[in-house]
Design a protein around this motif. Structure first.
Motif, short mmCIF file in Angstrom:
data_model
loop_
_atom_site.label_atom_id
_atom_site.label_comp_id
_atom_site.label_asym_id
_atom_site.label_seq_id
_atom_site.Cartn_x
_atom_site.Cartn_y
_atom_site.Cartn_z
N GLU A 1 0.84 -1.20 0.00
CA GLU A 1 0.00 0.00 0.00
C GLU A 1 0.88 1.25 0.00
O GLU A 1 1.87 1.32 0.73
CB GLU A 1 -0.88 0.03 1.25
CG GLU A 1 -1.85 -1.14 1.37
CD GLU A 1 -3.13 -0.95 0.57
OE1 GLU A 1 -3.26 0.10 -0.10
OE2 GLU A 1 -3.98 -1.86 0.59
N ARG B 1 -5.46 0.27 7.24
CA ARG B 1 -4.81 -0.10 5.98
C ARG B 1 -3.37 -0.50 6.29
O ARG B 1 -2.55 0.33 6.65
CB ARG B 1 -4.83 1.08 5.01
CG ARG B 1 -4.34 0.74 3.62
CD ARG B 1 -4.43 1.90 2.65
NE ARG B 1 -5.79 2.37 2.49
CZ ARG B 1 -6.76 1.71 1.85
NH1 ARG B 1 -6.50 0.54 1.28
NH2 ARG B 1 -7.97 2.21 1.76
N GLU C 1 -14.76 1.26 3.89
CA GLU C 1 -15.04 -0.16 3.59
C GLU C 1 -14.59 -1.09 4.70
O GLU C 1 -13.45 -1.02 5.16
CB GLU C 1 -14.33 -0.55 2.29
CG GLU C 1 -14.44 -2.03 2.01
CD GLU C 1 -13.81 -2.47 0.68
OE1 GLU C 1 -13.57 -1.60 -0.19
OE2 GLU C 1 -13.58 -3.67 0.52
N LEU C 2 -15.52 -1.96 5.08
CA LEU C 2 -15.19 -3.00 6.05
C LEU C 2 -15.19 -4.37 5.35
O LEU C 2 -14.30 -5.17 5.53
CB LEU C 2 -16.25 -2.98 7.17
CG LEU C 2 -16.12 -3.97 8.30
CD1 LEU C 2 -14.81 -3.77 9.03
CD2 LEU C 2 -17.28 -3.79 9.29
#
Ligand code: ATP
Length: 426
Positions: free
Chosen positions: A174, A183, A256-257
């Motif tokens: 990432e 994240r 977002e999960l």
């Protein structure tokens, strides 16, 4: 968020990775309480997605696989990239869809044009580190499921619809890891690939969307902090015929999960093409061959743990309490002798402790006063505390104090095991 970060570190849920060397961005270590919480979550997911379904099969695949898999799935190409801009002055790099300005957020310098940055993590396998030895740490667990499709059919002869489920690590380089471990570059996923007749696509998609939401409610997450977000067509992944995220209201906004995607037959078709092996389902009555469609509910273990911690965190006048569902709580019970300098009390408390821990994760504490011990357990979410006091020595009863109500009752030592089993089943 700062309070959660500090509690997680102080009480042994989550530590920064490699901390004594200054940390390592995007990597985290789960401490003694974190690993319990994580294991509990994974086993509840397994119960709900594998154990309770005749037609769903478990898998635990290797993390590094034949690199052709990632070519076939589109991950080595443009399908697994983040948009990147670099500052021409300080050379810091940013995900451009996260940027709110056109100048460098760190020094105000000018940014380069957007480039596509592939987030697969690379490694070399074998003694020679050249292009032919290049391999990848898996970017998702899903591809291992697709490439085992024929194995599951051959071993178990399932009838459609059927699923293959896996819990395991995934790695993504990432560009901007952050928001604590929301994240990360190394994380775990719990993924199900549910193979269906193409005609069932819409129906099964709706079914799994509500099944996943129900699962989150069952974990005790506040329904007001959860919502569906349907991806607009232009934002869909390369493979997707439709995706809904279940979003959680994190302190940094709705994010977002859990992604629930309609992947069609993209993956099975691609692997058929690249491997030369037919990945098809043959209807046993009609003998008709089809490439099934697939619905994929995919959730990050770590990201869900973060949502669980945030949702459970309450500050009250006198205490901080993690209102974790007892199923998730790292310790189910804590056992205390009323005072630590009375040998008979400590001895009796030890017996109760040893007996309970045959079946449950149990904490022991004999430091400080009883009120402080209760608060220390509240902060890590222990649902019940058992205190052994002078009456215990007379009538073999103990005090059980409830985390959420702080109410106390007395119960016979001999019925403690069944009392807690019953509570946990409820
Ligand atoms: P995002 O848009 O946040 O990058 P994504 O859409 O790429 O996520 P998916 O590929 O759908 O994510 O992965 C499924 C799930 O895995 C996500 O819903 C999330 O819970 C988890 N996940 C994905 N990337 C990460 C990450 N870098 N760190 C932690 N969890 C992750």
């Amino acid at each position: 968020m700062e309070k959660i970060v500090s509690l997680a570190k102080r009480r042994g849920f989550v530590y920064p990775s490699s901390e004594i060397y200054g940390g390592f961005s995007g990597f985290w270590d789960f401490g003694p309480l974190g690993v319990e919480l994580k294991n509990n979550l994974k086993s509840i997911w397994w119960e709900e997605f594998v154990q309770s379904h005749d037609e769903i099969f478990g898998l635990d695949s290797s993390i590094i696989m034949n690199p052709k898999i990632w070519e076939a799935s589109g991950h080595t190409g443009s399908g697994f990239t983040d948009p990147l801009r670099e500052c021409k002055n300080c050379h810091h790099r940013f995900r451009s869809d996260d940027l709110k300005t056109l100048a460098c957020p760190d020094c105000g310098g000018q940014l380069t044009e957007e480039k596509k940055f592939n987030i697969l993590v690379k490694t070399y396998i074998g003694p020679v580190e050249d292009k032919s030895a290049l391999a990848y740490l898996r970017g998702e667990t899903a591809q291992a499921i697709f490439v085992n499709f024929n194995n599951i059919i051959d071993s178990f002869h399932p009838q459609i619809p059927f699923g293959i489920a896996q819990i395991g690590k995934a790695f993504r380089n990432e560009i901007t890891p952050g928001n604590f471990f929301f994240r990360s570059r190394e994380f775990e996923q719990m993924e199900l690939e549910y193979f269906i007749e193409p005609i069932e696509d819409e129906k099964m998609f709706k079914y799994w969307r509500s099944y996943c939401l129900g699962f989150l409610h069952g974990l005790g997450l506040n329904p007001d902090n959860l919502r569906f977000y349907d991806h607009p067509k232009e934002k869909l992944s390369h493979y997707s015929k439709g995706t809904t995220d279940i979003e959680y209201h994190f302190p940094f906004g709705w994010s977002e999960l859990w992604g629930i995607a309609r992947r069609g037959n993209y993956d099975l078709s691609k692997h058929t093409k690249y491997s030369g092996k037919k990945l098809i389902y043959k209807n046993p009555t009609t003998n008709q061959e089809i490439v099934p469609y697939v619905i994929e509910p995919s959730v990050g273990v770590d990201r869900l743990i973060l949502a669980i911690l945030i949702d459970a965190f309450f500050e009250e006048e006198k205490r901080v309490v993690l209102r974790l569902s007892p199923k998730l709580a790292p310790f189910k019970v804590a056992v205390f002798p009323l005072v630590s300098n009375k040998e008979e009390l400590v001895e009796k408390a030890r017996i109760v402790y040893q007996d309970l821990r045959k079946n449950l994760m149990v904490a022991w504490d004999d430091r400080g006063n009883i009120g402080k011990r209760y608060f220390a357990q509240d902060e890590i979410g222990t649902p019940w505390c058992v205190t052994i006091d002078y009456d215990t020595l007379k009538d073999d009863t103990v005090t059980i104090r409830d985390r959420d109500t702080t109410k106390q009752i007395r119960e016979k030592v001999s019925s403690l095991n069944s009392y807690f089993q019953k509570k946990l089943e409820d």
